[in-house]
Design a protein around this motif. Structure first.
Motif, short mmCIF file in Angstrom:
data_model
loop_
_atom_site.label_atom_id
_atom_site.label_comp_id
_atom_site.label_asym_id
_atom_site.label_seq_id
_atom_site.Cartn_x
_atom_site.Cartn_y
_atom_site.Cartn_z
N GLY A 67 0.80 -1.22 0.00
CA GLY A 67 0.00 0.00 0.00
C GLY A 67 0.83 1.27 0.00
O GLY A 67 2.05 1.25 0.22
N ALA A 68 0.17 2.39 -0.22
CA ALA A 68 0.85 3.69 -0.34
C ALA A 68 1.50 4.14 0.96
O ALA A 68 2.46 4.91 0.93
CB ALA A 68 -0.14 4.74 -0.83
N HIS A 69 1.00 3.69 2.11
CA HIS A 69 1.60 4.11 3.37
C HIS A 69 3.07 3.71 3.47
O HIS A 69 3.87 4.42 4.08
CB HIS A 69 0.83 3.49 4.55
N SER A 70 3.43 2.58 2.88
CA SER A 70 4.80 2.07 3.03
C SER A 70 5.83 2.88 2.25
O SER A 70 7.02 2.82 2.53
CB SER A 70 4.87 0.60 2.59
N PHE A 71 5.39 3.64 1.24
CA PHE A 71 6.35 4.47 0.50
C PHE A 71 5.92 5.93 0.47
O PHE A 71 6.24 6.67 -0.46
CB PHE A 71 6.56 3.92 -0.93
N PRO B 165 -13.66 -14.29 10.13
CA PRO B 165 -12.92 -13.51 9.13
C PRO B 165 -13.62 -12.23 8.69
O PRO B 165 -12.98 -11.35 8.12
CB PRO B 165 -12.78 -14.49 7.95
N MET B 166 -14.90 -12.11 8.98
CA MET B 166 -15.62 -10.89 8.63
C MET B 166 -15.50 -9.82 9.71
O MET B 166 -16.09 -8.75 9.60
CB MET B 166 -17.10 -11.20 8.37
N GLU B 167 -14.70 -10.12 10.74
CA GLU B 167 -14.49 -9.14 11.81
C GLU B 167 -13.05 -8.67 11.89
O GLU B 167 -12.72 -7.82 12.72
CB GLU B 167 -14.92 -9.74 13.15
N LEU B 168 -12.18 -9.23 11.05
CA LEU B 168 -10.77 -8.85 11.08
C LEU B 168 -10.47 -7.85 9.96
O LEU B 168 -10.65 -8.15 8.78
CB LEU B 168 -9.88 -10.09 10.92
N ALA B 169 -10.01 -6.68 10.34
CA ALA B 169 -9.75 -5.62 9.37
C ALA B 169 -8.60 -5.99 8.45
O ALA B 169 -7.56 -6.48 8.89
CB ALA B 169 -9.44 -4.31 10.09
N SER B 170 -8.80 -5.73 7.17
CA SER B 170 -7.72 -5.89 6.20
C SER B 170 -6.90 -4.61 6.16
O SER B 170 -7.42 -3.52 6.40
CB SER B 170 -8.30 -6.19 4.82
N HIS B 171 -5.62 -4.72 5.85
CA HIS B 171 -4.77 -3.54 5.68
C HIS B 171 -4.55 -3.23 4.20
O HIS B 171 -3.64 -2.48 3.85
CB HIS B 171 -3.44 -3.74 6.41
N GLN B 172 -5.41 -3.80 3.35
CA GLN B 172 -5.45 -3.40 1.95
C GLN B 172 -6.34 -2.17 1.87
O GLN B 172 -7.56 -2.29 1.82
CB GLN B 172 -6.02 -4.52 1.08
N MET C 25 -6.88 -0.13 -0.42
CA MET C 25 -7.60 -0.02 -1.70
C MET C 25 -7.91 -1.43 -2.18
O MET C 25 -7.25 -1.95 -3.09
CB MET C 25 -6.75 0.73 -2.73
N PRO C 26 -8.89 -2.10 -1.58
CA PRO C 26 -9.18 -3.49 -1.93
C PRO C 26 -9.42 -3.67 -3.43
O PRO C 26 -10.24 -2.98 -4.03
CB PRO C 26 -10.47 -3.79 -1.15
N GLY C 27 -8.65 -4.57 -4.03
CA GLY C 27 -8.78 -4.80 -5.46
C GLY C 27 -8.02 -3.82 -6.32
O GLY C 27 -7.97 -3.95 -7.54
N GLY C 28 -7.43 -2.79 -5.68
CA GLY C 28 -6.67 -1.79 -6.43
C GLY C 28 -7.49 -0.55 -6.75
O GLY C 28 -8.72 -0.52 -6.63
N LEU C 29 -6.79 0.50 -7.15
CA LEU C 29 -7.42 1.79 -7.43
C LEU C 29 -8.48 1.69 -8.51
O LEU C 29 -9.59 2.22 -8.37
CB LEU C 29 -6.35 2.80 -7.84
#
Length: 498
Positions: free
Chosen positions: A142-146, A323-330, A332-336
């Motif tokens: 993701g964008a946060h890392s760069f 699994p529907m209660e754990l936040a993903s760190h994606q 932008m799910p699936g991309g922009l």
């Protein structure tokens, strides 16, 4: 003992037995229901703790302690493991006893140790990825890392290339970027005065440990205090603490904070007035949106569970969860491109009349809590309508056309710009936000509001192509700086006129 007179015949004996068996289960049920509740008492260094959250393993209901720190729990949960969480304290774990429990919460030390050494996301013995491999991989993509090293960001920040340059145009403004793009940089460290000099872990931008050292948000005006300057950090002098949204995290150095499930957590970097210009407006857009009115936070879309991850630290002490209660760190799910496509409905219609060919286009932003596009002020979309006859393009007779400052290659074409261009003094071009602007024309799509446009072309039109392109920067700067095209084709549709 039963009276023998009631047992004078086999028939009578059967009758008595049946009656007893009919009443006995009800008697047992009443007995079970009347078992007294078990009390959990939650206390801290300063006495009883009100409002502590109590959650049981494999149990969805959340209990809370009262003003005396007490909470009555059904006897049926005896021997079940539970967790106790309260903002400002470490999460505690215990097993419910039949005589009740007293749970003592450890208070988190007040203050922020500015000489704290950040935990590296990927390197070292205690790095984040060693336990949270899937989450670390999502963050890395993701964008946060760069955020501090992205080459387009640095090309706009530094003076290493032609075109717009904050360092060249407004050198005294260089220090403002680090608070969001490299928030972990401390006093006297490389990158604070000039972010292009950032080093070490701070080259990883908005990293895991920074985000999970946020205990809350300071009292301040959102949009005028930026990034780390608005966030209340709590870095320990000794030991460790990680903040997050879970009320039952299994490590003994975890603490619950409600801010992680609130849009306010995102506001410090996604709302900002810089050099007098409202450059970032996503948070204030959300505040006015139908999504906010429904109680939907930013995390509902940008940390949406992917439905596959069941354990955030498998084999490292993590618990299996829904699994529907754990936040993903994606983020932008699936991309922009997919997120843009999911957020825009479009309809096209061509009507060929006796004198002309009319094209109607309608767009509507859906499933979003902000305008489209949002974020950095230069982001924009271009709707194009192109009519053809025998392979040759036809100019519109009537309808909106694109100006030369949008893209010189598209001047005069039928279309609409969706963006916030900062026009220069003669309104013939755009300029960077640090130079201000004489006019901000906000033409972006509002959430849940449909907009329609009509164009007329010559009657001989044989086909019409309607397309929507997203661009993160103005085309002129992209060409000057020699960047590869960043165009994202949101949709493209060709209508054949028979």
């Amino acid at each position: 003992m039963l009276d023998k007179s009631l047992m004078r015949s086999p028939v009578q004996a059967v009758l008595v037995f049946t009656i007893l068996m009919g009443f006995l289960p009800h008697t047992l049920l009443v007995f079970v229901r009347e078992l007294p509740a078990v009390q959990i008492s939650v206390v801290g260094p300063d006495g009883p703790i009100e409002g502590a959250f109590i959650t049981f393993e494999h149990h969805s209901f959340v209990f809370q302690s009262d003003g005396l720190g007490h909470c009555d729990i059904a006897n049926s949960l005896v021997n079940r493991k539970f967790a106790v969480a309260r903002e400002g304290y470490f999460i505690a774990h215990d097993q419910l006893h039949s005589k009740g429990n007293t749970v003592r919460l450890r208070k988190i030390s007040q203050g922020d140790a500015t000489d704290y050494d950040w935990v590296h996301p990927l390197e070292g013995e205690q790095n984040c990825a060693s336990c949270h491999a899937q989450i670390a991989q999502q963050w890395k993509q993701g964008a946060h890392s760069f955020s501090s090293t992205g080459h387009r960001f640095l090309d706009m920040y530094s003076d290493r290339k032609k075109g717009w340059s904050l360092s060249r145009d407004l050198p005294e403004g260089k220090t403002v970027c680090a608070s969001c793009h490299a928030p972990g940089v401390g006093a006297g460290q490389p990158g604070l005065e000039d972010i292009s000099e950032v080093s070490g872990i701070n080259k990883l931008g908005v990293h895991c440990d920074f985000c999970h050292k946020v205990e809350g948000v300071k009292k301040g005006e959102v949009g005028f205090a930026h990034g780390r300057d608005l966030l209340r950090l709590s870095r320990p002098e000794k030991g460790q603490v990680f903040f997050g949204p879970m009320k039952d995290a299994t490590r003994d150095d975890n603490s619950f904070s409600p801010i992680y499930q609130q849009s306010l957590y995102c506001a410090s970097c996604h709302e900002g007035t810089l050099f007098g210009m409202h450059v970032y407006s996503t948070y204030s857009e959300w505040q006015k949106s139908p999504a906010a009115a429904k109680g939907l936070q930013c995390q509902a879309c940008h940390m949406k569970p992917d439905g596959t991850m069941q354990n955030i630290a498998p084999g490292k002490g993590g618990s299996n969860r829904n699994p529907m209660e754990l936040a993903s760190h994606q983020l932008m799910p699936g991309g922009l491109k997919q997120m843009l496509q999911n957020s825009i409905l479009h309809e096209e219609e061509v009507i060929q009349g006796a004198a002309d060919c009319m094209v109607k286009v309608q767009l509507k932003a859906v499933n979003v809590g902000h305008k489209v596009p949002t974020g950095y002020i230069d982001r924009h979309m271009i709707l194009q309508v192109r009519a053809k006859f025998q392979g040759e393009e036809l100019k519109p007779i009537e309808g909106l056309t694109l100006g030369h400052w949008v893209d010189k290659a598209l001047v005069g074409n039928a279309g609409v710009l969706f963006g916030r261009p900062l026009l220069n003094a003669d309104k013939q071009g755009v300029q960077p936000f640090w130079q201000g602007g004489v006019d901000i024309v906000d033409s972006r799509l509002e959430p849940e509001m449909a907009k329609s446009w009509v164009w007329k072309f010559p009657r001989e039109t044989e086909s019409v192509q309607v397309s929507l392109i997203y661009r993160p920067f103005w085309k002129e700067q992209e060409l000057i700086k020699g960047w590869a095209s960043q165009d994202v084709m949101v949709f493209e549709k060709t209508l054949i006129i028979k």
